[in-house]
Motif scaffolding. Structure first.
Motif, PDB file in Angstrom:
ATOM      1  N   ALA A 196      20.975  21.019 -17.605  1.00  0.00           N
ATOM      2  CA  ALA A 196      22.057  20.657 -16.682  1.00  0.00           C
ATOM      3  C   ALA A 196      22.421  19.186 -16.887  1.00  0.00           C
ATOM      4  O   ALA A 196      21.556  18.356 -17.167  1.00  0.00           O
ATOM      5  N   GLY A 197      23.709  18.898 -16.755  1.00  0.00           N
ATOM      6  CA  GLY A 197      24.168  17.508 -16.829  1.00  0.00           C
ATOM      7  C   GLY A 197      25.314  17.332 -15.836  1.00  0.00           C
ATOM      8  O   GLY A 197      25.965  18.314 -15.462  1.00  0.00           O
ATOM      9  N   ALA A 198      25.532  16.099 -15.411  1.00  0.00           N
ATOM     10  CA  ALA A 198      26.557  15.879 -14.381  1.00  0.00           C
ATOM     11  C   ALA A 198      27.215  14.517 -14.565  1.00  0.00           C
ATOM     12  O   ALA A 198      26.598  13.589 -15.111  1.00  0.00           O
ATOM     13  N   VAL A 199      28.446  14.424 -14.107  1.00  0.00           N
ATOM     14  CA  VAL A 199      29.103  13.121 -14.020  1.00  0.00           C
ATOM     15  C   VAL A 199      29.768  12.974 -12.654  1.00  0.00           C
ATOM     16  O   VAL A 199      30.218  13.953 -12.060  1.00  0.00           O
ATOM     17  N   ALA A 200      29.806  11.739 -12.201  1.00  0.00           N
ATOM     18  CA  ALA A 200      30.491  11.392 -10.948  1.00  0.00           C
ATOM     19  C   ALA A 200      31.764  10.652 -11.352  1.00  0.00           C
ATOM     20  O   ALA A 200      31.685   9.631 -12.049  1.00  0.00           O
ATOM     21  N   ILE A 201      32.907  11.196 -10.953  1.00  0.00           N
ATOM     22  CA  ILE A 201      34.170  10.549 -11.351  1.00  0.00           C
ATOM     23  C   ILE A 201      35.015  10.206 -10.121  1.00  0.00           C
ATOM     24  O   ILE A 201      34.970  10.901  -9.113  1.00  0.00           O
ATOM     25  N   GLU A 202      35.771   9.122 -10.270  1.00  0.00           N
ATOM     26  CA  GLU A 202      36.489   8.580  -9.100  1.00  0.00           C
ATOM     27  C   GLU A 202      37.923   8.225  -9.499  1.00  0.00           C
ATOM     28  O   GLU A 202      38.150   7.726 -10.603  1.00  0.00           O
ATOM     29  N   ALA A 203      38.862   8.474  -8.602  1.00  0.00           N
ATOM     30  CA  ALA A 203      40.263   8.099  -8.853  1.00  0.00           C
ATOM     31  C   ALA A 203      40.387   6.578  -8.865  1.00  0.00           C
ATOM     32  O   ALA A 203      39.648   5.889  -8.159  1.00  0.00           O
ATOM     33  N   SER A 204      41.300   6.079  -9.689  1.00  0.00           N
ATOM     34  CA  SER A 204      41.497   4.627  -9.751  1.00  0.00           C
ATOM     35  C   SER A 204      42.989   4.314  -9.874  1.00  0.00           C
ATOM     36  O   SER A 204      43.703   4.963 -10.627  1.00  0.00           O
ATOM     37  N   ASP A 205      43.440   3.306  -9.136  1.00  0.00           N
ATOM     38  CA  ASP A 205      44.829   2.861  -9.266  1.00  0.00           C
ATOM     39  C   ASP A 205      44.962   1.895 -10.429  1.00  0.00           C
ATOM     40  O   ASP A 205      46.054   1.614 -10.915  1.00  0.00           O
ATOM     41  N   VAL A 206      43.839   1.364 -10.877  1.00  0.00           N
ATOM     42  CA  VAL A 206      43.857   0.290 -11.868  1.00  0.00           C
ATOM     43  C   VAL A 206      43.900   0.849 -13.286  1.00  0.00           C
ATOM     44  O   VAL A 206      44.697   0.435 -14.117  1.00  0.00           O
ATOM     45  N   SER A 220      46.323  13.527  -8.964  1.00  0.00           N
ATOM     46  CA  SER A 220      47.401  13.916  -8.045  1.00  0.00           C
ATOM     47  C   SER A 220      47.315  13.145  -6.733  1.00  0.00           C
ATOM     48  O   SER A 220      48.233  13.192  -5.920  1.00  0.00           O
ATOM     49  N   GLY A 221      46.192  12.506  -6.514  1.00  0.00           N
ATOM     50  CA  GLY A 221      46.035  11.729  -5.285  1.00  0.00           C
ATOM     51  C   GLY A 221      45.478  12.542  -4.132  1.00  0.00           C
ATOM     52  O   GLY A 221      45.239  12.013  -3.040  1.00  0.00           O
ATOM     53  N   SER A 222      45.239  13.830  -4.366  1.00  0.00           N
ATOM     54  CA  SER A 222      44.763  14.666  -3.252  1.00  0.00           C
ATOM     55  C   SER A 222      43.270  14.494  -3.011  1.00  0.00           C
ATOM     56  O   SER A 222      42.786  14.834  -1.940  1.00  0.00           O
ATOM     57  N   MET A 223      42.562  14.014  -3.999  1.00  0.00           N
ATOM     58  CA  MET A 223      41.127  13.775  -3.821  1.00  0.00           C
ATOM     59  C   MET A 223      40.728  12.475  -4.507  1.00  0.00           C
ATOM     60  O   MET A 223      41.411  12.017  -5.419  1.00  0.00           O
ATOM     61  N   LYS A 224      39.591  11.932  -4.075  1.00  0.00           N
ATOM     62  CA  LYS A 224      39.199  10.611  -4.582  1.00  0.00           C
ATOM     63  C   LYS A 224      37.927  10.671  -5.442  1.00  0.00           C
ATOM     64  O   LYS A 224      37.806  10.007  -6.454  1.00  0.00           O
ATOM     65  N   ARG A 225      36.965  11.466  -5.002  1.00  0.00           N
ATOM     66  CA  ARG A 225      35.679  11.485  -5.716  1.00  0.00           C
ATOM     67  C   ARG A 225      35.272  12.917  -6.063  1.00  0.00           C
ATOM     68  O   ARG A 225      35.344  13.807  -5.206  1.00  0.00           O
ATOM     69  N   ALA A 226      34.803  13.091  -7.302  1.00  0.00           N
ATOM     70  CA  ALA A 226      34.377  14.434  -7.719  1.00  0.00           C
ATOM     71  C   ALA A 226      33.054  14.370  -8.472  1.00  0.00           C
ATOM     72  O   ALA A 226      32.782  13.409  -9.215  1.00  0.00           O
ATOM     73  N   LEU A 227      32.263  15.390  -8.248  1.00  0.00           N
ATOM     74  CA  LEU A 227      31.028  15.567  -9.006  1.00  0.00           C
ATOM     75  C   LEU A 227      31.232  16.775  -9.910  1.00  0.00           C
ATOM     76  O   LEU A 227      31.544  17.865  -9.411  1.00  0.00           O
ATOM     77  N   VAL A 228      31.094  16.559 -11.204  1.00  0.00           N
ATOM     78  CA  VAL A 228      31.286  17.654 -12.166  1.00  0.00           C
ATOM     79  C   VAL A 228      29.947  17.928 -12.843  1.00  0.00           C
ATOM     80  O   VAL A 228      29.364  17.027 -13.461  1.00  0.00           O
TER      81      VAL A 228
END
Ligand code: COA
Length: 325
Positions: free
Chosen positions: A155-165, A122-130
């Motif tokens: 426990a497990g985690a991923v770091a995800i980031e918005a991309s325009d590409v 949605s463009g409201s956030m750029k980086r998330a840790l799940v």
């Protein structure tokens, strides 16, 4: 962009369990594929596991923790009923992130990943840790051989980031069916106590996990192939193009049945449940992280994933692994 995971040091083998309940390594391993599990002891804590997994994902992504906008902790076993996510937010130093728990049992990680991705899209956030993490050992009846042999902590985690590409979450489907939820529950105790004259309140507390194993098994082998198949059709993906099948690690027989249904060779099926059992919301990111770190999963690989469990809840997603830049 990054992944991380953590499991407790304390290891309990099938043989050890057999000294407590009437079971055997042979029964457990042939029916489930599980050989041992990790259980949190008093030397470690649930939040420490979550924090370690999260920090490793942030480190792999090469992020400044202060750049994270969102932290979602998928768990059914918070160490605080008001939520554990904020404790993890503080622990990993994601001081600018909004943090909250999300509960969807063993589907929790997938639900949280999709939820986080919507904020990014949605463009409201750029980086998330799940983070997906559970400590089911606290809620298992260790004298019930029908369920206690299945579960472990992790426990497990991923770091995800918005991309325009590019959008590496190619597609997803999520489902819930409360009408069939009775076959797997961790219900509140019905303990009403007197408060004042002619008034009462319900004292908090939960029963251990209640499970009808056969019903859950039937649900999984029916719904997982269906939802994956529907998603493949929608995305026009055929099974040959899948690099890795990464299912919720509940039972090896369920995983094999899904692989067989799509004729996916076992060499492309990721499993580690022999070492950890079913760690609930942690299984998918824990397995993902192992395969990323031992370099089986490479940049651009297509991963078919599906989570399923209590609720009932289930879902599937197709993801391309990006990895750090
Ligand atoms: N050790 C030895 N015997 C056991 C046992 C154990 N740990 N657990 C059950 N048994 C016995 C049962 O008592 C039963 O004996 P009986 O025939 O004398 O009554 C027999 O083994 C068969 O039990 P059943 O429940 O029919 O076994 P199953 O083949 O269905 O396997 C599960 C049981 C739990 C492994 C299987 O149903 C399963 O994996 N279900 C899915 C559970 C799950 O994944 N839950 C989490 C989802 S997120």
């Amino acid at each position: 962009m990054g992944s991380g995971s953590a499991v407790p040091d304390q290891r309990i083998t099938n043989e050890q369990l057999a000294s407590r309940v009437d079971t055997s390594d042979e029964w457990i391993s042939t029916r489930t594929g599980i050989r041992e599990r990790r259980i949190l002891s008093e030397l470690e804590s649930f939040s420490q596991l979550c924090k370690k997994a999260g920090s490793l994902a942030i480190e792999m992504a090469g992020w400044d923790p202060e750049s994270i906008d969102l932290l979602i902790l998928a768990t059914s076993t918070p160490d605080d009923l008001f939520g554990t996510a904020t404790k993890i937010q503080a622990g990993v130093g994601a001081n600018k992130a909004v943090a909250f728990d999300l509960t969807a049992a063993c589907s929790g990680f997938l639900f949280a990943l999709v939820t986080a991705s919507q904020y990014l899209r949605s463009g409201s956030m750029k980086r998330a840790l799940v983070i997906g993490a559970d400590q089911l050992s606290s809620w298992v009846n260790w004298d019930d051989r029908k369920s206690c042999v299945l579960f472990g902590d992790g426990a497990g985690a991923v770091a995800i980031e918005a991309s325009d590409v590019q959008d590496d979450l190619l597609g997803f489907k999520l489902r819930s069916d409360g009408q069939r939820g009775d076959c797997l529950t961790l219900p509140q105790i019905s303990d009403f106590q007197a408060l004042l004259q002619e008034t009462s309140y319900q004292k908090g507390g939960f029963l251990p996990i209640q499970m009808n194993g056969q019903e859950v098994y039937k649900f999984a082998v029916r719904e997982v192939p269906l939802i994956l198949g529907n998603l493949m059709q929608e995305l026009e993906i055929n099974s040959e193009s899948i690099d890795w099948l990464l299912l919720h690690q509940a039972n090896k027989r369920i995983i094999d049945a899904v692989a067989d249904r799509f004729k996916i060779p076992y060499s492309k099926v990721l499993t580690n449940l022999s070492n950890y059992g079913n760690t609930s919301a942690a299984t998918i990111p824990l397995m993902l992280d192992e395969a990323v770190r031992d370099e089986r999963i490479q940049k651009g690989h297509l991963i078919a994933t599906s989570g399923f469990g209590a609720g009932l809840s289930w879902g599937a997603a197709f993801i391309k692994w990006h990895g750090p830049i």
